[in-house]
Scaffold this motif. Structure first.
Motif, PDB file in Angstrom:
ATOM      1  N   SER A 134       0.838  -1.201   0.000  1.00 18.20           N
ATOM      2  CA  SER A 134       0.000   0.000   0.000  1.00 18.20           C
ATOM      3  C   SER A 134       0.873   1.252   0.000  1.00 18.20           C
ATOM      4  O   SER A 134       2.047   1.219   0.389  1.00 18.20           O
ATOM      5  CB  SER A 134      -0.929   0.015   1.220  1.00 18.20           C
ATOM      6  OG  SER A 134      -0.176   0.092   2.416  1.00 18.20           O
ATOM      7  N   ILE A 135       0.290   2.347  -0.466  1.00 16.82           N
ATOM      8  CA  ILE A 135       0.901   3.676  -0.394  1.00 16.82           C
ATOM      9  C   ILE A 135      -0.174   4.624   0.136  1.00 16.82           C
ATOM     10  O   ILE A 135      -1.242   4.753  -0.475  1.00 16.82           O
ATOM     11  CB  ILE A 135       1.397   4.151  -1.772  1.00 16.82           C
ATOM     12  CG1 ILE A 135       2.531   3.263  -2.281  1.00 16.82           C
ATOM     13  CG2 ILE A 135       1.870   5.604  -1.682  1.00 16.82           C
ATOM     14  CD1 ILE A 135       3.042   3.666  -3.660  1.00 16.82           C
ATOM     15  N   ASP A 136       0.092   5.232   1.271  1.00 16.79           N
ATOM     16  CA  ASP A 136      -0.875   6.149   1.909  1.00 16.79           C
ATOM     17  C   ASP A 136      -2.234   5.481   2.086  1.00 16.79           C
ATOM     18  O   ASP A 136      -3.287   6.098   1.871  1.00 16.79           O
ATOM     19  CB  ASP A 136      -1.021   7.429   1.083  1.00 16.79           C
ATOM     20  CG  ASP A 136       0.271   8.223   1.017  1.00 16.79           C
ATOM     21  OD1 ASP A 136       1.054   8.148   1.978  1.00 16.79           O
ATOM     22  OD2 ASP A 136       0.506   8.887  -0.018  1.00 16.79           O
ATOM     23  N   GLY A 137      -2.207   4.223   2.450  1.00 16.60           N
ATOM     24  CA  GLY A 137      -3.445   3.504   2.722  1.00 16.60           C
ATOM     25  C   GLY A 137      -4.151   2.939   1.509  1.00 16.60           C
ATOM     26  O   GLY A 137      -5.138   2.208   1.639  1.00 16.60           O
ATOM     27  N   LYS A 138      -3.657   3.250   0.310  1.00 12.47           N
ATOM     28  CA  LYS A 138      -4.289   2.753  -0.905  1.00 12.47           C
ATOM     29  C   LYS A 138      -3.539   1.514  -1.400  1.00 12.47           C
ATOM     30  O   LYS A 138      -2.305   1.519  -1.475  1.00 12.47           O
ATOM     31  CB  LYS A 138      -4.288   3.842  -1.984  1.00 12.47           C
ATOM     32  CG  LYS A 138      -5.104   5.070  -1.594  1.00 12.47           C
ATOM     33  CD  LYS A 138      -5.089   6.118  -2.698  1.00 12.47           C
ATOM     34  CE  LYS A 138      -5.903   7.339  -2.294  1.00 12.47           C
ATOM     35  NZ  LYS A 138      -5.894   8.385  -3.364  1.00 12.47           N
ATOM     36  N   PRO A 139      -4.262   0.449  -1.744  1.00 14.38           N
ATOM     37  CA  PRO A 139      -3.601  -0.810  -2.127  1.00 14.38           C
ATOM     38  C   PRO A 139      -2.856  -0.722  -3.449  1.00 14.38           C
ATOM     39  O   PRO A 139      -3.283  -0.033  -4.380  1.00 14.38           O
ATOM     40  CB  PRO A 139      -4.758  -1.806  -2.222  1.00 14.38           C
ATOM     41  CG  PRO A 139      -5.959  -0.957  -2.502  1.00 14.38           C
ATOM     42  CD  PRO A 139      -5.728   0.326  -1.759  1.00 14.38           C
ATOM     43  N   ILE A 140      -1.720  -1.411  -3.509  1.00 13.63           N
ATOM     44  CA  ILE A 140      -0.964  -1.609  -4.743  1.00 13.63           C
ATOM     45  C   ILE A 140      -1.067  -3.099  -5.056  1.00 13.63           C
ATOM     46  O   ILE A 140      -0.813  -3.940  -4.189  1.00 13.63           O
ATOM     47  CB  ILE A 140       0.521  -1.209  -4.574  1.00 13.63           C
ATOM     48  CG1 ILE A 140       0.642   0.217  -4.017  1.00 13.63           C
ATOM     49  CG2 ILE A 140       1.254  -1.347  -5.902  1.00 13.63           C
ATOM     50  CD1 ILE A 140       0.106   1.289  -4.904  1.00 13.63           C
ATOM     51  N   TYR A 141      -1.423  -3.435  -6.279  1.00 13.38           N
ATOM     52  CA  TYR A 141      -1.698  -4.825  -6.613  1.00 13.38           C
ATOM     53  C   TYR A 141      -0.432  -5.664  -6.785  1.00 13.38           C
ATOM     54  O   TYR A 141       0.625  -5.173  -7.165  1.00 13.38           O
ATOM     55  CB  TYR A 141      -2.537  -4.903  -7.888  1.00 13.38           C
ATOM     56  CG  TYR A 141      -3.935  -4.359  -7.725  1.00 13.38           C
ATOM     57  CD1 TYR A 141      -4.844  -4.977  -6.886  1.00 13.38           C
ATOM     58  CD2 TYR A 141      -4.338  -3.208  -8.409  1.00 13.38           C
ATOM     59  CE1 TYR A 141      -6.134  -4.469  -6.733  1.00 13.38           C
ATOM     60  CE2 TYR A 141      -5.617  -2.694  -8.260  1.00 13.38           C
ATOM     61  CZ  TYR A 141      -6.509  -3.334  -7.413  1.00 13.38           C
ATOM     62  OH  TYR A 141      -7.760  -2.830  -7.255  1.00 13.38           O
ATOM     63  N   HIS A 142      -0.594  -6.959  -6.511  1.00 10.68           N
ATOM     64  CA  HIS A 142       0.470  -7.946  -6.694  1.00 10.68           C
ATOM     65  C   HIS A 142       0.485  -8.426  -8.148  1.00 10.68           C
ATOM     66  O   HIS A 142      -0.451  -8.170  -8.916  1.00 10.68           O
ATOM     67  CB  HIS A 142       0.232  -9.163  -5.796  1.00 10.68           C
ATOM     68  CG  HIS A 142       0.329  -8.875  -4.329  1.00 10.68           C
ATOM     69  ND1 HIS A 142       1.327  -9.380  -3.541  1.00 10.68           N
ATOM     70  CD2 HIS A 142      -0.474  -8.140  -3.503  1.00 10.68           C
ATOM     71  CE1 HIS A 142       1.146  -8.987  -2.282  1.00 10.68           C
ATOM     72  NE2 HIS A 142       0.059  -8.225  -2.242  1.00 10.68           N
ATOM     73  N   PHE A 143       1.539  -9.163  -8.506  1.00  9.43           N
ATOM     74  CA  PHE A 143       1.655  -9.763  -9.835  1.00  9.43           C
ATOM     75  C   PHE A 143       2.103 -11.213  -9.701  1.00  9.43           C
ATOM     76  O   PHE A 143       3.134 -11.492  -9.083  1.00  9.43           O
ATOM     77  CB  PHE A 143       2.649  -8.975 -10.692  1.00  9.43           C
ATOM     78  CG  PHE A 143       2.883  -9.552 -12.070  1.00  9.43           C
ATOM     79  CD1 PHE A 143       1.847  -9.607 -12.995  1.00  9.43           C
ATOM     80  CD2 PHE A 143       4.126 -10.041 -12.442  1.00  9.43           C
ATOM     81  CE1 PHE A 143       2.053 -10.139 -14.265  1.00  9.43           C
ATOM     82  CE2 PHE A 143       4.347 -10.563 -13.698  1.00  9.43           C
ATOM     83  CZ  PHE A 143       3.296 -10.615 -14.619  1.00  9.43           C
ATOM     84  N   VAL A 144       1.349 -12.122 -10.249  1.00  8.40           N
ATOM     85  CA  VAL A 144       1.552 -13.581 -10.240  1.00  8.40           C
ATOM     86  C   VAL A 144       2.037 -14.101  -8.884  1.00  8.40           C
ATOM     87  O   VAL A 144       2.811 -15.048  -8.798  1.00  8.40           O
ATOM     88  CB  VAL A 144       2.482 -14.061 -11.379  1.00  8.40           C
ATOM     89  CG1 VAL A 144       1.833 -13.803 -12.725  1.00  8.40           C
ATOM     90  CG2 VAL A 144       3.866 -13.432 -11.333  1.00  8.40           C
ATOM     91  N   GLY A 145       1.564 -13.470  -7.823  1.00 11.57           N
ATOM     92  CA  GLY A 145       1.851 -13.957  -6.485  1.00 11.57           C
ATOM     93  C   GLY A 145       3.265 -13.728  -5.998  1.00 11.57           C
ATOM     94  O   GLY A 145       3.663 -14.292  -4.973  1.00 11.57           O
ATOM     95  N   THR A 146       4.052 -12.904  -6.704  1.00 10.50           N
ATOM     96  CA  THR A 146       5.461 -12.733  -6.337  1.00 10.50           C
ATOM     97  C   THR A 146       5.861 -11.269  -6.132  1.00 10.50           C
ATOM     98  O   THR A 146       6.376 -10.909  -5.098  1.00 10.50           O
ATOM     99  CB  THR A 146       6.373 -13.376  -7.390  1.00 10.50           C
ATOM    100  OG1 THR A 146       6.029 -12.838  -8.693  1.00 10.50           O
ATOM    101  CG2 THR A 146       6.202 -14.893  -7.410  1.00 10.50           C
ATOM    102  N   SER A 147       5.674 -10.419  -7.151  1.00  2.24           N
ATOM    103  CA  SER A 147       5.978  -8.980  -7.060  1.00  2.24           C
ATOM    104  C   SER A 147       7.367  -8.711  -6.484  1.00  2.24           C
ATOM    105  O   SER A 147       7.528  -8.137  -5.406  1.00  2.24           O
ATOM    106  CB  SER A 147       4.909  -8.270  -6.211  1.00  2.24           C
ATOM    107  OG  SER A 147       3.669  -8.257  -6.869  1.00  2.24           O
ATOM    108  N   THR A 148       8.377  -9.090  -7.247  1.00  8.33           N
ATOM    109  CA  THR A 148       9.749  -8.977  -6.756  1.00  8.33           C
ATOM    110  C   THR A 148      10.423  -7.638  -7.057  1.00  8.33           C
ATOM    111  O   THR A 148      11.568  -7.436  -6.658  1.00  8.33           O
ATOM    112  CB  THR A 148      10.618 -10.111  -7.336  1.00  8.33           C
ATOM    113  OG1 THR A 148      10.664  -9.984  -8.766  1.00  8.33           O
ATOM    114  CG2 THR A 148      10.053 -11.467  -6.954  1.00  8.33           C
TER     115      THR A 148
END
Length: 258
Positions: A134-148
């Motif tokens: 998240s950034i300032d309480g707003k969600p940032i989405y993942h990618f294929v379960g890893t987000s490296t």
């Protein structure tokens, strides 16, 4: 570790829009929940799959998002129910995860796990349907379960493979995707018989790994096909015995081997 159970603030490369440059941002990474692991990413590679989905081709656009799936890191903390991993373990992310219980995981012919099979349209964790970024309480989405592409990331325990701590993470990180994809395609899918002839189209990381797999399987002729002839010499080290550059021939490529 002192950070276990706490939100971690770190740097991550965030894709805010399709095709727009990634932006280095300070993100908050929540602690892992049940059957999850939080990993400190030390090295990450760029795979063409990241570029493809960053351009929003062949998917439902989902932004903002943190891409990346080919990496190496160290477990920072684990969630409830995780017994096979512990803080300090050296690990690689695996975007085609395994629950180890479903029929696919127990089959020698498939790795399309019922629970963790790759889903590029899912941007949240399986356990509760929420993002750990998240950034300032707003969600940032993942990618294929890893987000490296983040200094810290959270993954399902089935998407994390423990490795020997003596393995150099800056090199073995490519085992997360490029090497395992090509090698596995040769050995586990194509299964070339000993003495057979194999053709490999494209001699990038995946193609070189496929050549190595064919060599291990005992193929006698391994024909590398690529438009870039500068790749040929290096490909010999991975088992290729001869090469075809389609630009050098007017006949169909299957008639160009020599």
């Amino acid at each position: 570790m002192a950070t276990a159970g706490k939100v971690i603030k770190c740097k991550a490369a965030v894709a805010w829009e399709a095709g727009k440059p990634l932006s280095m941002e300070e993100v908050e990474v929540a602690p892992p929940q049940a059957m999850e692991v939080r990993v400190k990413i030390l090295f990450t590679s760029l795979c063409h799959t990241d570029v493809y989905f960053w351009e929003a081709k062949g998917q439902t656009p989902m932004f903002p998002r943190i891409f990346g799936h080919e990496a190496g890191g160290i477990v920072e903390s684990v969630g409830e129910g995780v017994t096979e991993l512990a803080p300090g373990d050296h690990v690689l992310p695996v975007f085609t995860g395994e629950c180890k219980e479903c029929p696919h995981c127990k089959s020698a012919e498939s790795n399309m796990c019922d629970l963790l099979r790759i889903n590029t349209d899912r941007g949240v964790m399986i356990g509760d349907g929420k993002s750990r970024f998240s950034i300032d309480g707003k969600p940032i989405y993942h990618f294929v379960g890893t987000s490296t592409f983040s200094e810290y990331t959270v993954m399902h325990v089935g998407c994390v493979a423990k490795i020997n701590p003596e393995a150099p993470l800056d090199k073995v990180c490519v085992l997360s995707c490029g090497i395992s994809t090509g090698l596995g395609a040769s050995i586990n899918v194509a299964k070339p018989p000993k003495g057979s002839t194999v053709a490999i189209f494209g001699l990038g990381a995946v193609g070189l790994a496929a050549a190595e797999g064919a060599r291990i399987a005992g193929a006698s002729r391994i024909i590398g096909v690529d438009l870039n002839a500068s790749r040929f010499e290096e490909a010999r080290k991975f088992g290729c015995t001869e090469f075809v550059n389609p630009k050098d021939h007017t006949k169909p490529v299957q008639q160009g081997a020599r």
